[in-house]
Design a protein around this motif. Structure first.
Motif, PDB file in Angstrom:
ATOM      1  N   PRO A 102       0.618  -1.315  -0.103  1.00 22.16           N
ATOM      2  CA  PRO A 102       0.053   0.022  -0.153  1.00 22.16           C
ATOM      3  C   PRO A 102       0.742   1.300   0.122  1.00 22.16           C
ATOM      4  CG  PRO A 102      -0.264  -1.107   2.229  1.00 22.16           C
ATOM      5  CD  PRO A 102       0.500  -2.021   1.265  1.00 22.16           C
ATOM      6  N   ASP A 103       2.088   1.468   0.513  1.00 21.81           N
ATOM      7  CA  ASP A 103       3.101   2.281   0.396  1.00 21.81           C
ATOM      8  C   ASP A 103       3.217   2.956  -0.984  1.00 21.81           C
ATOM      9  OD1 ASP A 103       3.196   2.298   3.325  1.00 21.81           O
ATOM     10  OD2 ASP A 103       4.998   1.286   3.020  1.00 21.81           O
ATOM     11  N   LEU A 104       2.955   2.230  -1.859  1.00 20.34           N
ATOM     12  CA  LEU A 104       3.096   2.562  -3.286  1.00 20.34           C
ATOM     13  C   LEU A 104       1.913   3.464  -3.754  1.00 20.34           C
ATOM     14  CD1 LEU A 104       4.282  -0.765  -5.091  1.00 20.34           C
ATOM     15  CD2 LEU A 104       5.731   1.071  -4.628  1.00 20.34           C
ATOM     16  N   LEU A 105       1.134   3.695  -3.009  1.00 20.77           N
ATOM     17  CA  LEU A 105      -0.053   4.317  -3.546  1.00 20.77           C
ATOM     18  C   LEU A 105      -0.132   6.051  -2.950  1.00 20.77           C
ATOM     19  CD1 LEU A 105      -3.009   1.576  -2.564  1.00 20.77           C
ATOM     20  CD2 LEU A 105      -2.249   2.476  -4.891  1.00 20.77           C
ATOM     21  N   ASP A 106       0.631   6.130  -1.951  1.00 16.16           N
ATOM     22  CA  ASP A 106       0.745   7.318  -1.344  1.00 16.16           C
ATOM     23  C   ASP A 106       0.562   8.645  -1.841  1.00 16.16           C
ATOM     24  OD1 ASP A 106       0.270   5.751   1.173  1.00 16.16           O
ATOM     25  OD2 ASP A 106       2.435   6.109   1.964  1.00 16.16           O
ATOM     26  N   ASP A 107       1.552   8.619  -2.980  1.00 15.77           N
ATOM     27  CA  ASP A 107       1.485  10.029  -3.714  1.00 15.77           C
ATOM     28  C   ASP A 107       0.777  10.067  -5.002  1.00 15.77           C
ATOM     29  OD1 ASP A 107       3.367   8.369  -5.176  1.00 15.77           O
ATOM     30  OD2 ASP A 107       5.138   9.776  -5.208  1.00 15.77           O
ATOM     31  N   LEU A 108       0.165   8.879  -5.239  1.00 14.64           N
ATOM     32  CA  LEU A 108      -0.582   8.811  -6.364  1.00 14.64           C
ATOM     33  C   LEU A 108      -1.986   9.287  -6.553  1.00 14.64           C
ATOM     34  CD1 LEU A 108       0.022   5.058  -7.455  1.00 14.64           C
ATOM     35  CD2 LEU A 108       1.373   6.963  -8.258  1.00 14.64           C
ATOM     36  N   VAL A 109      -2.623   9.616  -5.540  1.00 14.53           N
ATOM     37  CA  VAL A 109      -4.104  10.063  -5.299  1.00 14.53           C
ATOM     38  C   VAL A 109      -4.341  11.799  -5.100  1.00 14.53           C
ATOM     39  CG1 VAL A 109      -6.207   9.932  -3.871  1.00 14.53           C
ATOM     40  CG2 VAL A 109      -4.512   7.837  -4.121  1.00 14.53           C
ATOM     41  N   ALA A 110      -5.004  12.333  -5.820  1.00 11.55           N
ATOM     42  CA  ALA A 110      -4.951  13.698  -5.785  1.00 11.55           C
ATOM     43  C   ALA A 110      -5.959  14.303  -4.538  1.00 11.55           C
ATOM     44  CB  ALA A 110      -5.755  14.302  -7.000  1.00 11.55           C
ATOM     45  N   GLU A 111      -5.998  15.295  -4.278  1.00 13.04           N
ATOM     46  CA  GLU A 111      -6.677  15.771  -3.204  1.00 13.04           C
ATOM     47  C   GLU A 111      -8.047  15.594  -3.144  1.00 13.04           C
ATOM     48  OE1 GLU A 111      -6.062  16.551   0.100  1.00 13.04           O
ATOM     49  OE2 GLU A 111      -3.887  16.159  -0.184  1.00 13.04           O
ATOM     50  N   ASP A 112      -8.590  16.006  -4.795  1.00 15.35           N
ATOM     51  CA  ASP A 112     -10.024  15.954  -5.087  1.00 15.35           C
ATOM     52  C   ASP A 112     -10.607  14.489  -5.755  1.00 15.35           C
ATOM     53  OD1 ASP A 112      -8.468  16.380  -7.139  1.00 15.35           O
ATOM     54  OD2 ASP A 112      -9.618  17.788  -8.332  1.00 15.35           O
ATOM     55  N   CYS A 113      -9.649  13.703  -5.288  1.00  8.30           N
ATOM     56  CA  CYS A 113     -10.179  12.157  -5.917  1.00  8.30           C
ATOM     57  C   CYS A 113     -11.550  11.865  -5.866  1.00  8.30           C
ATOM     58  CB  CYS A 113      -8.992  11.101  -5.402  1.00  8.30           C
ATOM     59  SG  CYS A 113      -9.287   9.638  -6.241  1.00  8.30           S
ATOM     60  N   VAL A 114     -12.148  11.429  -6.533  1.00  6.13           N
ATOM     61  CA  VAL A 114     -13.523  10.725  -6.721  1.00  6.13           C
ATOM     62  C   VAL A 114     -13.331   9.037  -7.049  1.00  6.13           C
ATOM     63  CG1 VAL A 114     -15.838  10.668  -7.316  1.00  6.13           C
ATOM     64  CG2 VAL A 114     -14.586  12.688  -7.029  1.00  6.13           C
ATOM     65  N   MET A 115     -13.870   8.199  -6.182  1.00  9.07           N
ATOM     66  CA  MET A 115     -13.727   6.889  -6.470  1.00  9.07           C
ATOM     67  C   MET A 115     -15.228   6.439  -6.402  1.00  9.07           C
ATOM     68  SD  MET A 115     -11.992   3.456  -5.058  1.00  9.07           S
ATOM     69  CE  MET A 115     -13.216   3.903  -3.437  1.00  9.07           C
ATOM     70  N   GLU A 116     -15.598   5.378  -7.311  1.00  8.87           N
ATOM     71  CA  GLU A 116     -16.902   4.664  -7.229  1.00  8.87           C
ATOM     72  C   GLU A 116     -16.233   3.230  -7.114  1.00  8.87           C
ATOM     73  OE1 GLU A 116     -19.566   5.879 -10.184  1.00  8.87           O
ATOM     74  OE2 GLU A 116     -19.919   7.751  -9.394  1.00  8.87           O
ATOM     75  N   SER A 117     -16.531   2.631  -6.025  1.00  4.08           N
ATOM     76  CA  SER A 117     -16.023   0.988  -5.982  1.00  4.08           C
ATOM     77  C   SER A 117     -17.175   0.128  -6.698  1.00  4.08           C
ATOM     78  CB  SER A 117     -16.176   0.594  -4.482  1.00  4.08           C
ATOM     79  OG  SER A 117     -17.144   0.745  -3.871  1.00  4.08           O
ATOM     80  N   VAL A 118     -17.018  -1.140  -6.731  1.00  2.00           N
ATOM     81  CA  VAL A 118     -17.638  -2.164  -7.348  1.00  2.00           C
ATOM     82  C   VAL A 118     -19.039  -2.497  -6.513  1.00  2.00           C
ATOM     83  CG1 VAL A 118     -15.713  -2.877  -8.843  1.00  2.00           C
ATOM     84  CG2 VAL A 118     -16.306  -4.075  -6.727  1.00  2.00           C
ATOM     85  N   GLY A 119     -18.798  -2.532  -5.146  1.00  2.00           N
ATOM     86  CA  GLY A 119     -19.733  -2.625  -4.310  1.00  2.00           C
ATOM     87  C   GLY A 119     -20.353  -1.615  -3.420  1.00  2.00           C
ATOM     88  N   PRO A 120     -21.434  -1.593  -2.745  1.00  2.05           N
ATOM     89  CA  PRO A 120     -22.304  -2.992  -3.083  1.00  2.05           C
ATOM     90  C   PRO A 120     -23.250  -2.821  -4.259  1.00  2.05           C
ATOM     91  CG  PRO A 120     -23.139  -1.310  -1.345  1.00  2.05           C
ATOM     92  CD  PRO A 120     -21.791  -0.853  -1.741  1.00  2.05           C
ATOM     93  N   ALA A 121     -23.577  -3.926  -4.755  1.00  3.80           N
ATOM     94  CA  ALA A 121     -24.448  -3.718  -5.852  1.00  3.80           C
ATOM     95  C   ALA A 121     -25.877  -3.174  -5.819  1.00  3.80           C
ATOM     96  CB  ALA A 121     -24.932  -5.152  -6.652  1.00  3.80           C
TER      97      ALA A 121
END
Length: 126
Positions: A22-41
């Motif tokens: 997970p440390d590889l993710l730390d500087d990849l995400v913008a402050e205004d990031c929006v994510m929609e996960s696959v669940g729940p259906a």
């Protein structure tokens, strides 16, 4: 150094899940990031902001009881499509796709979709 290209960002994003790092993710995400996960259906859940998106992905990447298998990655400027398979349990898996958008070397949008099981398709109802 901050990855600048879409290919760099997506490559490192996928690697974080493959390596359970997970440390590889730390500087990849913008402050205004929006994510929609696959669940729940059927529509998934929406997560907004760097802290919340990063926490979600860090937890997923750290889970050593699962295995992420990236497939085809298509890059188009600031956009990327990642086909993947997510393994859990002895034989269980789900196939899906993420639609990603990168701006200034960071993820600003990530929309996840999976194939559904057990739900009738429009053609099945006829």
């Amino acid at each position: 150094m901050l990855p600048r290209t879409t290919a760099d960002v997506i490559g490192r994003f996928n690697l974080a899940f493959v390596r359970h790092d997970p440390d590889l993710l730390d500087d990849l995400v913008a402050e205004d990031c929006v994510m929609e996960s696959v669940g729940p259906a059927p529509d998934g859940s929406r997560t907004t902001g760097r802290a919340e998106c990063l926490a979600f992905w860090r937890t997923l990447a750290a889970d050593r009881t699962t295995r992420f298998e990236p497939g085809e990655v298509v890059l188009m400027g600031e956009r990327a499509t990642i086909r993947w398979r997510y393994h859990f349990g002895d034989r269980e898996h789900v196939s899906g796709v993420n639609l990603m958008r990168i701006a200034e070397g960071r993820i600003v949008e990530a929309l996840g979709f999976t194939k559904t099981g057990g739900l009738p398709l429009a053609t099945d109802a006829a």
